[in-house]
Design an enzyme around this catalytic site. Structure first.
Site, PDB file in Angstrom:
ATOM      1  N   LEU A 174       0.816  -1.214   0.000  1.00 36.14           N
ATOM      2  CA  LEU A 174       0.000   0.000   0.000  1.00 36.14           C
ATOM      3  C   LEU A 174       0.850   1.265   0.000  1.00 36.14           C
ATOM      4  O   LEU A 174       0.333   2.354  -0.231  1.00 36.14           O
ATOM      5  CB  LEU A 174      -0.912   0.040   1.246  1.00 36.14           C
ATOM      6  CG  LEU A 174      -2.160  -0.840   1.227  1.00 36.14           C
ATOM      7  CD1 LEU A 174      -1.824  -2.294   1.542  1.00 36.14           C
ATOM      8  CD2 LEU A 174      -3.184  -0.333   2.225  1.00 36.14           C
TER       9      LEU A 174
ATOM     10  N   SER B  77       2.694   4.482  -0.504  1.00 37.21           N
ATOM     11  CA  SER B  77       2.863   5.524  -1.527  1.00 37.21           C
ATOM     12  C   SER B  77       2.258   6.821  -0.997  1.00 37.21           C
ATOM     13  O   SER B  77       1.222   6.787  -0.334  1.00 37.21           O
ATOM     14  CB  SER B  77       2.124   5.172  -2.828  1.00 37.21           C
ATOM     15  OG  SER B  77       2.276   6.219  -3.768  1.00 37.21           O
TER      16      SER B  77
ATOM     17  N   ASN C  34      10.506  -4.638  -4.971  1.00 40.07           N
ATOM     18  CA  ASN C  34      11.039  -5.169  -3.708  1.00 40.07           C
ATOM     19  C   ASN C  34       9.974  -5.954  -2.949  1.00 40.07           C
ATOM     20  O   ASN C  34      10.259  -7.013  -2.372  1.00 40.07           O
ATOM     21  CB  ASN C  34      11.569  -4.036  -2.826  1.00 40.07           C
ATOM     22  CG  ASN C  34      12.881  -3.460  -3.347  1.00 40.07           C
ATOM     23  OD1 ASN C  34      13.563  -4.086  -4.171  1.00 40.07           O
ATOM     24  ND2 ASN C  34      13.235  -2.272  -2.889  1.00 40.07           N
TER      25      ASN C  34
ATOM     26  N   TYR D  44       2.538  10.074 -10.007  1.00 39.86           N
ATOM     27  CA  TYR D  44       1.664   9.131  -9.309  1.00 39.86           C
ATOM     28  C   TYR D  44       1.013   8.160 -10.297  1.00 39.86           C
ATOM     29  O   TYR D  44       1.054   6.945 -10.113  1.00 39.86           O
ATOM     30  CB  TYR D  44       0.588   9.915  -8.547  1.00 39.86           C
ATOM     31  CG  TYR D  44      -0.289   9.062  -7.658  1.00 39.86           C
ATOM     32  CD1 TYR D  44       0.253   8.326  -6.610  1.00 39.86           C
ATOM     33  CD2 TYR D  44      -1.671   9.028  -7.838  1.00 39.86           C
ATOM     34  CE1 TYR D  44      -0.565   7.559  -5.778  1.00 39.86           C
ATOM     35  CE2 TYR D  44      -2.491   8.269  -7.006  1.00 39.86           C
ATOM     36  CZ  TYR D  44      -1.935   7.539  -5.983  1.00 39.86           C
ATOM     37  OH  TYR D  44      -2.750   6.790  -5.160  1.00 39.86           O
TER      38      TYR D  44
ATOM     39  N   LYS E  25       1.864   4.107 -10.546  1.00 43.38           N
ATOM     40  CA  LYS E  25       0.873   3.063 -10.273  1.00 43.38           C
ATOM     41  C   LYS E  25       0.627   2.198 -11.512  1.00 43.38           C
ATOM     42  O   LYS E  25       0.364   1.001 -11.397  1.00 43.38           O
ATOM     43  CB  LYS E  25      -0.431   3.690  -9.784  1.00 43.38           C
ATOM     44  CG  LYS E  25      -0.344   4.292  -8.373  1.00 43.38           C
ATOM     45  CD  LYS E  25      -0.196   3.218  -7.301  1.00 43.38           C
ATOM     46  CE  LYS E  25      -0.384   3.779  -5.897  1.00 43.38           C
ATOM     47  NZ  LYS E  25      -0.224   2.755  -4.851  1.00 43.38           N
TER      48      LYS E  25
ATOM     49  N   ARG F 128      -6.345  17.111   0.275  1.00 42.81           N
ATOM     50  CA  ARG F 128      -7.463  16.459  -0.407  1.00 42.81           C
ATOM     51  C   ARG F 128      -8.768  17.150  -0.033  1.00 42.81           C
ATOM     52  O   ARG F 128      -8.898  17.772   1.007  1.00 42.81           O
ATOM     53  CB  ARG F 128      -7.486  14.968  -0.076  1.00 42.81           C
ATOM     54  CG  ARG F 128      -6.437  14.242  -0.908  1.00 42.81           C
ATOM     55  CD  ARG F 128      -6.564  12.766  -0.794  1.00 42.81           C
ATOM     56  NE  ARG F 128      -5.899  12.263   0.387  1.00 42.81           N
ATOM     57  CZ  ARG F 128      -5.505  10.997   0.522  1.00 42.81           C
ATOM     58  NH1 ARG F 128      -5.727  10.136  -0.432  1.00 42.81           N
ATOM     59  NH2 ARG F 128      -4.900  10.606   1.618  1.00 42.81           N
TER      60      ARG F 128
HETATM   61  N1  UDP Z   1     -10.547  20.281  -4.725  1.00 42.74           N
HETATM   62  C1  UDP Z   1     -11.179  21.479  -4.479  1.00 42.74           C
HETATM   63  N2  UDP Z   1     -10.776  22.206  -3.391  1.00 42.74           N
HETATM   64  C2  UDP Z   1      -9.789  21.801  -2.540  1.00 42.74           C
HETATM   65  C3  UDP Z   1      -9.158  20.544  -2.798  1.00 42.74           C
HETATM   66  C4  UDP Z   1      -9.553  19.816  -3.910  1.00 42.74           C
HETATM   67  O1  UDP Z   1     -12.090  21.899  -5.215  1.00 42.74           O
HETATM   68  O2  UDP Z   1      -9.483  22.512  -1.575  1.00 42.74           O
HETATM   69  C5  UDP Z   1     -10.984  19.486  -5.886  1.00 42.74           C
HETATM   70  C6  UDP Z   1      -9.857  19.045  -6.803  1.00 42.74           C
HETATM   71  O3  UDP Z   1      -9.573  20.044  -7.758  1.00 42.74           O
HETATM   72  C7  UDP Z   1     -10.441  17.783  -7.414  1.00 42.74           C
HETATM   73  C8  UDP Z   1     -11.321  17.218  -6.315  1.00 42.74           C
HETATM   74  O4  UDP Z   1     -11.558  18.298  -5.408  1.00 42.74           O
HETATM   75  O5  UDP Z   1     -11.228  18.107  -8.531  1.00 42.74           O
HETATM   76  C9  UDP Z   1     -10.673  16.045  -5.570  1.00 42.74           C
HETATM   77  O6  UDP Z   1      -9.394  16.446  -5.204  1.00 42.74           O
HETATM   78  P1  UDP Z   1      -8.471  15.589  -4.245  1.00 42.74           P
HETATM   79  O7  UDP Z   1      -7.195  16.363  -4.058  1.00 42.74           O
HETATM   80  O8  UDP Z   1      -9.205  15.213  -3.013  1.00 42.74           O
HETATM   81  O9  UDP Z   1      -8.200  14.221  -5.005  1.00 42.74           O
HETATM   82  P2  UDP Z   1      -8.085  13.755  -6.527  1.00 42.74           P
HETATM   83  O10 UDP Z   1      -9.373  13.065  -6.789  1.00 42.74           O
HETATM   84  O11 UDP Z   1      -7.910  14.950  -7.425  1.00 42.74           O
HETATM   85  O12 UDP Z   1      -6.910  12.866  -6.512  1.00 42.74           O
END
Ligand code: UDP
Length: 310
Positions: free
Chosen positions: A73, A75, A99, A145, A149, A186
């Protein structure tokens, strides 16, 4: 089973460790703590069936003994983390996966890779089925990323085909729940943090891009079922309930009763426009589908963030 699990101090790795221990297994958990945190596994310190090793799996290492299952898992997984650590991200998916695939195993053992919906890039097929090959920019900021993956999936399939290893590949879609980092960028922790502090909720772009959020206990259940299945090809694990980020911001406003207004910020480069898993394979092959409603999962997550607030 005796299980080796990389990324044990991470958000999903720590929940999966809890579940495996509750199911009666022994877990040796590895983590280099780049994005994971020992706080997530502090409650396992006195657990006799859990052992922690501070280890970067991109570096050569000797695992003690043999394992019935090896789960990879480790990363960085949030865009903020992998943009901060692009090289480490590429290495843990490539060298790190190699690995882990080479770890000493007992006869007939299992290998599980947690891959990602990012393999589909900015998808032109909607919802995304596992047969879709994806639309990834190989030189864009997210490529560290996505390609890491995709390589991890490719080398896992190579070990399956070449050496007959019993491999499993989960493509995880957006997951949320307790033990996420409040500041990992996120959208779930970001919006909740902003709402709970009464500061503006930062919607990127016009907020029309979509995501589908899965609660962590559902995800862990899907991973366990996949591990015990016979399926070597990738299986999407995610919640198909799709919403725009603007709708999500409004939902958070309503749920928390916050006075926070919505504020629009620039959309990050290559941000996928739509994402929703087709979970037909998970339903058919694993008898799995998510059970936890968004309101319930977010309530648990809010309670966690409030309990850990400084
Ligand atoms: N996002 C947003 N405001 C924030 C953080 C993220 O509008 O403060 C949006 C981002 O542009 C994406 C979605 O929310 O479209 C999910 O982003 P996240 O970083 O959680 O994960 P992703 O699915 O992009 O890997």
């Amino acid at each position: 089973m005796r299980i080796l699990l990389s990324g044990a101090a991470g958000f999903i790795g720590s929940h999966l460790s809890d579940r495996l221990i509750a199911d009666g297994h022994h877990v040796v958990g590895l983590d280099n703590l780049l994005s994971g945190n020992l706080r997530n596994i502090a409650h396992l310190e006195s657990e006799p069936r859990f052992a922690f090793r501070h280890q970067d799996v991109s570096q050569p290492f000797q695992a003690e003994g043999t394992f019935d299952a090896v789960l990879h898992l480790a990363s960085p997984a949030s865009p903020k983390d992998y943009l901060d650590y692009p090289v480490e991200t590429l290495l843990v998916g490539s060298v790190g996966t190699r690995n882990m695939l080479e770890c000493p195993v007992a006869g007939n053992s299992l290998f599980l890779l947690t891959s990602t919906s990012e393999c589909y890039g900015d998808p032109t097929e909607h919802p995304q089925r596992e047969t879709y090959w994806g639309n990834v920019n190989p030189v864009g900021p997210r490529s560290c990323y996505d390609e890491s993956k995709r390589f991890a999936e490719a080398i896992t399939m190579a070990y399956h085909r070449r050496f007959g290893l019993r491999t499993r590949i989960a493509r995880i879609f957006n997951t949320y729940g307790p033990r996420m980092k409040l500041n990992d960028g996120r959208v779930v922790p970001a919006f909740l943090d902003q709402a709970l502090h009464g500061v503006p909720i930062t919607v990127f772009g016009d907020g029309s891009q979509t995501r589908s959020f899965c609660y962590v206990s559902d995800l862990v259940d899907g991973l366990i079922r996949l591990l015990h299945s016979q399926e070597s090809y990738p299986v999407n694990i995610g919640n198909p309930q799709e919403m725009t980020m603007r709708e999500f911001a409004e939902y958070i406003q309503e749920l928390t009763g916050t006075p926070s207004p919505i504020e629009f910020h620039p959309l990050p480069e290559d941000d996928p426009k739509r994402r929703q898993p087709d979970i037909t394979r998970a339903k058919t092959l694993l008898g799995w589908e998510p059970k936890v409603a968004l309101r319930e999962g977010l309530t648990q997550t809010i309670a966690y963030f409030q309990s850990t607030a400084d």
